[in-house]
Design an enzyme around this catalytic site. Structure first.
Site, PDB file in Angstrom:
ATOM      1  N   ASP A 142      52.482  54.492  55.217  1.00 47.03           N
ATOM      2  CA  ASP A 142      52.456  54.736  56.661  1.00 47.03           C
ATOM      3  C   ASP A 142      53.873  54.655  57.224  1.00 47.03           C
ATOM      4  O   ASP A 142      54.828  54.984  56.509  1.00 47.03           O
ATOM      5  CB  ASP A 142      51.503  53.720  57.317  1.00 47.03           C
ATOM      6  CG  ASP A 142      50.823  54.292  58.549  1.00 47.03           C
ATOM      7  OD1 ASP A 142      51.531  54.564  59.528  1.00 47.03           O
ATOM      8  OD2 ASP A 142      49.595  54.474  58.541  1.00 47.03           O
ATOM      9  N   HIS A 218      52.567  52.627  64.239  1.00 46.82           N
ATOM     10  CA  HIS A 218      51.305  53.045  63.621  1.00 46.82           C
ATOM     11  C   HIS A 218      51.020  52.241  62.341  1.00 46.82           C
ATOM     12  O   HIS A 218      49.912  51.743  62.130  1.00 46.82           O
ATOM     13  CB  HIS A 218      51.414  54.546  63.321  1.00 46.82           C
ATOM     14  CG  HIS A 218      50.171  55.217  62.823  1.00 46.82           C
ATOM     15  ND1 HIS A 218      49.844  55.259  61.481  1.00 46.82           N
ATOM     16  CD2 HIS A 218      49.187  55.890  63.464  1.00 46.82           C
ATOM     17  CE1 HIS A 218      48.715  55.947  61.332  1.00 46.82           C
ATOM     18  NE2 HIS A 218      48.291  56.335  62.528  1.00 46.82           N
ATOM     19  N   SER A 537      42.819  57.455  61.939  1.00 49.84           N
ATOM     20  CA  SER A 537      43.839  56.540  61.410  1.00 49.84           C
ATOM     21  C   SER A 537      43.422  55.087  61.549  1.00 49.84           C
ATOM     22  O   SER A 537      43.796  54.255  60.731  1.00 49.84           O
ATOM     23  CB  SER A 537      45.141  56.701  62.199  1.00 49.84           C
ATOM     24  OG  SER A 537      45.910  57.734  61.689  1.00 49.84           O
TER      25      SER A 537
END
Ligand SMILES: *[C@@H]1O[C@H](CO)[C@@H](O)[C@H](O)[C@H]1NC(C)=O
Ligand SMILES: *[C@@H]1O[C@H](CO)[C@@H](O)[C@H](O)[C@H]1NC(C)=O
Ligand SMILES: *[C@@H]1O[C@H](CO)[C@@H](O)[C@H](O)[C@H]1NC(C)=O
Ligand SMILES: *[C@@H]1O[C@H](CO)[C@@H](O)[C@H](O)[C@H]1NC(C)=O
Ligand SMILES: *[C@@H]1O[C@H](CO)[C@@H](O)[C@H](O)[C@H]1NC(C)=O
Ligand SMILES: *[C@@H]1O[C@H](CO)[C@@H](O)[C@H](O)[C@H]1NC(C)=O
Length: 759
Positions: A142, A218, A537
């Site tokens: 990620d 994120h 996600s």
């Protein structure tokens, strides 16, 4: 698509300008995939890559300039800068499986775990039996990690498992000896593929840390959702307050940063390298909240590079959990569709943020917002009159249409543009009428409240009924539990699978709307280290957390056994017993193309009774059934494989689902189940056939004992339909009255085959 195109265009312009003066051929980064390794020694693997490239380029210097990565742990290959004709030449070499251009992928709590039935209070729960994931290592590919977040503290952790071969890499604002600990046991970053294809990181345009540190936020959100430590009294702007934790609060986290910049993009060459390293380092689970952009459907093929990486990971017993994409609610938008991957859709939680809108006539309407308050109003309420009629985006073109000091009602599909326009016109708040998108956002102290078209119309009637309409907006409240149904989120990508229609995708759904988890302080969403985010996600790490717990209890289960346990036990109704819906422009009951087996049910997944297991050989048979040449399959696997003649049927792949995209009159398919429950068990079949479809299962009873642990059965499926139909759905369940092992059945009748139906 937009940003990539622009980046790419800029890059090409620069190269073309150079060409004018130097006349060099334009080169791009290609991933040259060579299949399984010939040597165990990584150095010799790299040397063989150099030799191969040398045979093409002719000098050590040009090899050195060309090569970006050598993939040498989980599989063999390299990324290199090549001209188109060099790429063509290299693809013709016998040892080369395929050559793929480097492209960009995009990145697709407090209440979540109690809602899913894993309560930390109950000592009998899966969480405790699994020791909260202790000793399991999960790799997260990620945007990196913000190591100072309290969710990554290693209080109470024992020493790092000795089998761990990974490492912690220092870099900008990241000191391995300080920032890694017994919970955050690995941290690496991969940027060469991005830089080689898309230019240097421009620090002015894209502030970034050239290190495992997360600029975007994120990756921190995802990692803390999988395995954040317990942290009491967490909230987002006062909403959703409670104890935050990840699904497996004692898991070990290995961070692989391969996604960069504010554009939220990951170069496939970097993701592939991260997978190669993760396989070597010894992760048990790989979690990827990213995927190709749709609608580039061919890029979701099993030959696509991350599917190949996932194949090698799964062959080594590593479960790979990937998001289904955020391109819903249209059909055939699901990505990451290889049968060895666990593909995750997003659903809503039983938590919402009702926000009271009181009109001057004292009628109160409950919209949805993330508006922390304070209460607001009464102030004037306005509606952009003709020719703009509710289209707030166009307010800025009419200087006469001032919204000074008013809350504005808009009917729009692009809320962000509308909010900006209302603000510029002097407005102080906005009510947006739209179809549910499951994407609430804050606009700071500027209230942005969403309602549907029906409620929007009620507000409009009120505005038209009075000369000076007024409105009051209260702070959002947190509503937990019933009476709001669980829905598959509008944005969650849907099946059927366009690449391989007989493989059901997505596999499973998990909450992915307004998930509260840790974030990096740089993120605009940051509120005291936490943020609420939505997307597949966010659903993916929740399933990764469940996989970790299952791995912890059953370390020897294969990735397909774990996937089967999760799919066959999923909730078809929400935890309160109500049906699950799917949101789109119409709300309908959810079907397997929305949520696969259903909503993940962690406690039940730990006791599946029977599993539909598979080995690498089954996946090879799948490749054989799917029209890949023998040589192509052999190369993917790294060993000579000859497909049987006749080819196996894809319908016989031992998936925990049956999907028949083109039933003409009748087919017979086979499945095999393995007993992982009590030794002496008798299971009976219960069939709920799709409408107009007959299903006959033989035998109807399966008897297991200490010797018989694996049994096969056949399913004869026939249609009574006289015309081409759409998909109808049903299920096939084996039950011993304790375990209900249910698989979804999806059948489409095609009297005329290969027919595009648009009459
Ligand atoms: C090129 O590299 C190889 C292997 O690294 C080495 O054996 C060889 O001597 C080098 N050749 C030249 C001309 O430097
Ligand atoms: C990293 O931290 C260690 C321990 O505090 C320190 O000795 C070392 O100098 C630091 N390294 C850098 C590059 O700051
Ligand atoms: C980086 O971006 C800034 C702002 O767009 C620009 O002025 C600068 O020239 C760029 N630097 C490089 C090295 O491209
Ligand atoms: C939780 O945090 C809020 C705001 O920081 C504070 O007012 C409250 O007292 C805290 N509650 C507990 C139980 O610590
Ligand atoms: C709304 O309620 C307030 C207080 O209850 C009252 O004073 C007012 O007259 C009501 N307005 C209308 C239009 O009913
Ligand atoms: C704004 O109002 C003035 C005066 O009434 C008028 O002349 C003008 O055309 C209007 N402009 C627009 C864009 O409607």
């Amino acid at each position: 698509m937009g940003k990539t195109t622009v980046l790419l265009a800029l890059f090409l312009t620069i190269v073309l300008n150079v060409q004018k003066s130097f006349v060099i051929a334009e080169s791009k980064v290609y991933i040259v995939y060579l299949g399984e390794k010939e040597h165990d020694d990584p150095e010799s693997v790299t040397e063989s890559h150099h030799k191969l490239l040398w045979s093409l380029l002719g000098s050590n210097e040009s090899v050195h300039d060309s090569i970006v990565y050598s993939y040498r742990h989980g599989f063999s290959g390299f990324a290199a800068k090549l001209t188109e004709s060099q790429a063509q030449q290299i693809s013709e070499l016998p040892e080369v499986v395929h050559v793929i251009p480097n492209t960009l992928y995009e990145l697709t709590t407090t209440r979540t775990w109690d809602y899913l039935g894993i309560s930390s209070g109950n000592s009998n729960s899966l969480l405790h039996k699994a020791n909260m994931g202790k000793e399991v290592i999960v790799g997260v590919i990620d945007t990196g990690v913000w190591p100072e977040s309290e969710m990554f503290n290693d209080k109470g952790y024992g020493p790092i498992p000795s089998r761990w071969k990974g490492g912690c890499e220092s870099g900008e604002s990241f000191n391995a000896s300080i920032h890694c600990n017994r919970k955050l046991i690995g941290a690496k970053y991969f940027v060469d593929g991005l830089v080689a294809s898309f230019g240097v990181l421009n620090r002015t345009e894209n502030p970034e840390y050239v290190s495992p540190r997360d600029f975007h936020g994120h990756g921190t959100h995802v990692a803390s959702t999988i395995g954040g430590s317990f942290l009491p009294n967490v909230s987002y702007l006062g909403l959703g307050r409670g104890t935050a934790r990840g699904g497996a609060p004692r898991v070990r986290l290995a961070i692989y940063k391969a996604c960069w910049l504010k554009t939220s993009s990951c170069a496939t060459a970097d993701v592939f390298k991260a997978m190669d390293e993760a396989i070597h380092d010894g992760v048990d689970v790989l979690s990827l909240s990213l995927g190709p952009r749709v609608p580039l459907y061919p890029e979701t093929d099993v030959r696509e590079i991350t599917s190949v990486g996932a194949f090698h990971a799964v062959a080594k017993g590593i479960s790979v959990v990937v998001s289904a994409g955020n391109a819903g609610p249209n059909a055939q938008t699901v990505v990451n569709v290889a049968p060895w991957i666990l593909t995750v859709a997003a659903s809503t939680l039983d938590r919402s943020f009702p926000t009271a809108i009181t009109l001057g006539n004292n009628i109160t309407i409950l919209g949805q917002a993330i508006f922390p308050g304070p209460e607001f109003g009464f102030v004037g309420l306005a509606y952009p009159e003709p020719p703009f009629s509710g289209n707030c985006e166009r307010l800025s073109t009419n200087p006469n249409n001032t919204m000074e000091g008013k809350v504005v009602l808009c009917f729009t599909t692009s809320p962000n543009t509308a909010i900006t326009a209302v603000r510029n016109a002097g407005g102080v708040g906005v009510i947006i009428a739209r179809n549910p998108t499951h994407l609430l956002s804050t606009a700071g102290d500027f209230p942005y409240v969403a309602v549907d078209f029906e409620l929007g119309t009620d507000i409009l009637y009120y505005i038209r009924s009075t000369i000076s309409p007024i409105v009051k907006i209260q702070a959002s409240r947190t509503l937990v539990g019933q009476p709001v149904a669980t829905k598959v989120a509008t944005f969650s990508s849907r099946g059927p699978n366009s690449v391989s229609p007989a493989i059901l995708k997505p596999d499973i759904a998990a909450p992915g709307v307004n998930i509260l988890a840790a974030i990096s302080p740089n993120s605009p969403l940051n509120n005291e280290g936490f943020a609420m985010m939505s997307g597949t996600s966010m659903a993916t790490p929740i399933v990764s957390g469940v996989v970790v717990l299952l791995k912890s209890i059953y370390p020897h289960w294969s990735p397909s056994a774990i996937k089967s346990a999760i799919v066959t036990t999923a909730w078809k109704t929400d935890p309160s017993g109500e049906p699950i819906f799917a949101d789109g422009s119409n709300r309908k009951l959810a079907d397997p193309f929305d949520y696969g087996g259903g909503l993940v049910n962690p406690e039940k997944a730990a006791k599946p009774g029977l599993v539909y297991d598979m080995t690498t050989d089954d996946y090879v048979m799948y490749l054989c059934s799917a029209d890949y040449s023998d040589t192509s399959i052999s190369r993917v696997l790294g060993k000579i494989t000859v497909c049987p003649n006749p080819k196996p049927s894809v319908l016989d792949l031992n998936l925990p689902s049956i999907t028949i995209p083109n039933l003409r009159d009748e087919v017979i398919l086979t499945r095999t189940v393995t007993n992982v429950g009590p030794l002496n068990s008798v299971y009976k079949v219960v069939i709920d056939p799709p409408m107009g479809i007959n299903m006959v299962v033989t035998p109807t009873e399966l008897v297991f004992d200490s010797k018989v642990t694996k049994l096969s059965f056949t399913v004869r499926v026939s249609t009574t339909h006289k015309v081409n139909t759409g998909y109808y759905f049903g299920s096939l369940t084996w039950t011993d009255n304790v375990h209900n092992v249910a698989i979804p059945v999806s059948v489409r009748t095609q009297i005329l085959q290969r027919y595009y139906d648009e009459n």
